[in-house]
Design a protein around this motif. Structure first.
Motif, PDB file in Angstrom:
ATOM      1  N   ASP A   1      13.291 -46.447   3.293  1.00 44.83           N
ATOM      2  CA  ASP A   1      13.537 -46.638   4.718  1.00 44.83           C
ATOM      3  C   ASP A   1      12.604 -47.761   5.150  1.00 44.83           C
ATOM      4  O   ASP A   1      11.379 -47.613   5.053  1.00 44.83           O
TER       5      ASP A   1
ATOM      6  N   ARG B   1      24.518 -47.023  18.289  1.00 43.68           N
ATOM      7  CA  ARG B   1      24.014 -47.593  17.038  1.00 43.68           C
ATOM      8  C   ARG B   1      25.214 -47.959  16.172  1.00 43.68           C
ATOM      9  O   ARG B   1      26.189 -47.216  16.114  1.00 43.68           O
TER      10      ARG B   1
ATOM     11  N   VAL C   1      11.589 -48.687   7.792  1.00 43.19           N
ATOM     12  CA  VAL C   1      10.661 -48.314   8.854  1.00 43.19           C
ATOM     13  C   VAL C   1       9.322 -47.834   8.271  1.00 43.19           C
ATOM     14  O   VAL C   1       8.265 -47.956   8.891  1.00 43.19           O
ATOM     15  N   LEU C   2       9.355 -47.310   7.061  1.00 46.56           N
ATOM     16  CA  LEU C   2       8.131 -46.828   6.416  1.00 46.56           C
ATOM     17  C   LEU C   2       7.478 -47.891   5.540  1.00 46.56           C
ATOM     18  O   LEU C   2       6.427 -47.663   4.963  1.00 46.56           O
TER      19      LEU C   2
ATOM     20  N   LEU D   1      17.383 -39.618   0.501  1.00 48.87           N
ATOM     21  CA  LEU D   1      16.850 -40.810   1.161  1.00 48.87           C
ATOM     22  C   LEU D   1      15.705 -41.355   0.321  1.00 48.87           C
ATOM     23  O   LEU D   1      14.661 -40.728   0.189  1.00 48.87           O
TER      24      LEU D   1
ATOM     25  N   ARG E   1      16.947 -52.111  10.616  1.00 47.82           N
ATOM     26  CA  ARG E   1      16.397 -51.078   9.747  1.00 47.82           C
ATOM     27  C   ARG E   1      17.344 -50.865   8.566  1.00 47.82           C
ATOM     28  O   ARG E   1      18.560 -50.801   8.731  1.00 47.82           O
TER      29      ARG E   1
ATOM     30  N   THR F   1      24.489 -37.305   2.594  1.00 56.20           N
ATOM     31  CA  THR F   1      23.120 -37.833   2.650  1.00 56.20           C
ATOM     32  C   THR F   1      22.176 -36.786   3.223  1.00 56.20           C
ATOM     33  O   THR F   1      22.600 -35.838   3.875  1.00 56.20           O
ATOM     34  N   SER F   2      20.901 -36.997   2.984  1.00 57.65           N
ATOM     35  CA  SER F   2      19.864 -36.246   3.696  1.00 57.65           C
ATOM     36  C   SER F   2      20.033 -36.529   5.184  1.00 57.65           C
ATOM     37  O   SER F   2      20.577 -37.550   5.570  1.00 57.65           O
ATOM     38  N   TRP F   3      19.516 -35.633   5.995  1.00 59.63           N
ATOM     39  CA  TRP F   3      19.472 -35.902   7.433  1.00 59.63           C
ATOM     40  C   TRP F   3      18.508 -37.045   7.684  1.00 59.63           C
ATOM     41  O   TRP F   3      17.466 -37.140   7.032  1.00 59.63           O
ATOM     42  N   PHE F   4      18.847 -37.913   8.607  1.00 62.88           N
ATOM     43  CA  PHE F   4      17.893 -38.953   9.005  1.00 62.88           C
ATOM     44  C   PHE F   4      18.020 -39.205  10.496  1.00 62.88           C
ATOM     45  O   PHE F   4      19.062 -38.970  11.081  1.00 62.88           O
ATOM     46  N   SER F   5      16.922 -39.645  11.093  1.00 64.22           N
ATOM     47  CA  SER F   5      16.911 -39.884  12.534  1.00 64.22           C
ATOM     48  C   SER F   5      17.111 -41.354  12.822  1.00 64.22           C
ATOM     49  O   SER F   5      16.591 -42.209  12.106  1.00 64.22           O
ATOM     50  N   LEU F   6      17.859 -41.623  13.878  1.00 64.52           N
ATOM     51  CA  LEU F   6      18.110 -43.016  14.254  1.00 64.52           C
ATOM     52  C   LEU F   6      17.180 -43.425  15.391  1.00 64.52           C
ATOM     53  O   LEU F   6      16.732 -42.592  16.152  1.00 64.52           O
TER      54      LEU F   6
ATOM     55  N   ARG G   1      19.474 -37.172  15.224  1.00 65.21           N
ATOM     56  CA  ARG G   1      19.521 -36.869  13.796  1.00 65.21           C
ATOM     57  C   ARG G   1      20.969 -36.865  13.311  1.00 65.21           C
ATOM     58  O   ARG G   1      21.820 -36.247  13.947  1.00 65.21           O
TER      59      ARG G   1
END
Lengths: 190, 156
Positions: free
Chosen positions: B52, B90, B54-55, B49, B67, B151-156, B135
């Motif tokens: 993002d 989502r 969001v960051l 990742l 996002r 992919t890396s884990w990511f949270s929705l 996640r």
């Protein structure tokens, strides 16, 4: 070699090769740091647990390509801080209000207070949660490990290493002034 | 000075005992972290990742903008847009670049369950409908002998 005699570098390398015992030792060593970083960002215990889990998954994903194993404490702290910000912003987005307070994730300080049995402990906790976020974070990180590394704290707080000592002193002074004003905080040598 | 140092150490010691008693990390977190070593899949390439929205503090942070996430694994990149669907759902709109000849994208939930699958079109685009947040990670199955990308884990 027994895990207890291994250097951090050896543990990380062994864990990357799938050595469960070595990995467990890495987790045990840094779990307080990751937890303290998440809680210090004022996440509730549930949200902090979620962030801590994501942080550990990130390390697992990257285990095979850690360049400098001696510094994974700092890496974990930085990662945990970034995951906290992501968590806070993601959840703030979902709220319908533009209220500035949405960035203050709900904390469960009362639940913590309920676990404290002595008047003195309760008074210390009351004083602690009155501190600024920066002070709470720094103090949490300072007590999260036997021998706290300023480099890891610096990564978790985005604070220069040289600022940690003076900030520590100021925060403790503040904490002492809060406890000093609380009659319930009595009887110790502090 | 020495007195102050001792007093500071005393206070920190007391604070440490307090936090250990009342706010130590839950055992489940360490258990989860320890178990996670066994969930690695060494036959896949990690798409890390990289970005993002969001960051991204500089960007517009109105609730309106979707996002956006960017992942990268070597020469392969994955751009993702997350849109809310009705209820908790989502929708993920993604594009793999360079566009693979054939590719399937699978979404996996935090407990390891396969929750959605899509086939990329000729431009590498795909659309996944997920039942909820939480996640997730995506696995891109490419045409063999190319290794799958995850992919890396990511949270929705």
């Amino acid at each position: 070699m027994p895990v207890s005699d291994s250097s951090l570098e050896e543990l990380v390398r062994a864990a990357a090769d799938g050595d469960q015992e070595a990995w467990n030792a890495v987790v045990d060593r840094f779990q307080n740091l990751v937890w303290a970083t998440a809680r210090a960002h004022r996440l509730s215990r549930d949200d902090a647990a979620d962030v801590a889990q994501t942080t550990w998954l990130r390390l697992v994903e990257n285990l095979g390509r850690i360049r400098d194993p001696e510094r994974i404490g700092g890496w974990l702290a930085t990662t945990a801080r970034r995951e906290c910000l992501r968590h806070i912003r993601l959840h703030a987005r979902e709220l319908p209000t533009e209220d500035a307070d949405v960035f203050e994730a709900p904390s469960d300080e009362d639940a913590v207070a309920a676990l404290l049995t002595t008047e003195r402990d309760s008074a210390l906790w009351r004083a602690f949660v009155r501190l600024s976020e920066r002070c709470q974070t720094l103090l949490r990180l300072l007590v999260s490990q036997e021998d706290p590394s300023y480099e890891e704290i610096s990564a978790a707080l985005e604070m220069p290493v040289g600022a940690i000592g003076p900030t520590r002193m100021r925060c403790l002074e503040k904490l002492r002034s809060f406890t000093g004003a609380d009659p319930a905080f009595q009887g110790g040598a502090v | 000075m020495t007195d102050d140092t001792t007093r500071d150490d005393e206070l920190l010691r007391e604070l440490r005992a307090l936090i250990e008693q009342a706010d130590s990390p839950p055992a489940e977190v360490a258990e989860f972290a320890k178990a996670a070593l066994g969930w690695r899949r060494l036959d896949t390439d990690l798409a890390e990742l990289l970005a993002d929205s969001v960051l991204d503090m500089s960007g517009v942070r109105s609730g309106e903008g979707a996002r956006r996430l960017t992942f990268e694994a070597g020469d392969l990149s994955l751009d993702l847009e997350v849109r809310p669907e009705e209820g908790e759902g989502r929708q993920l709109l993604g594009q793999v670049a360079p566009a693979p000849t054939t590719a399937t994208v699978e979404a996996q939930s935090g407990d390891g369950e396969l929750i959605a699958t899509a086939v990329c079109d000729e431009l590498g685009r795909f659309r996944l409908s997920l039942p909820g947040g939480g996640r997730v990670r995506l696995r891109i199955r490419l045409e063999p002998p190319a290794a799958p990308v995850e992919t890396s884990w990511f949270s929705l």
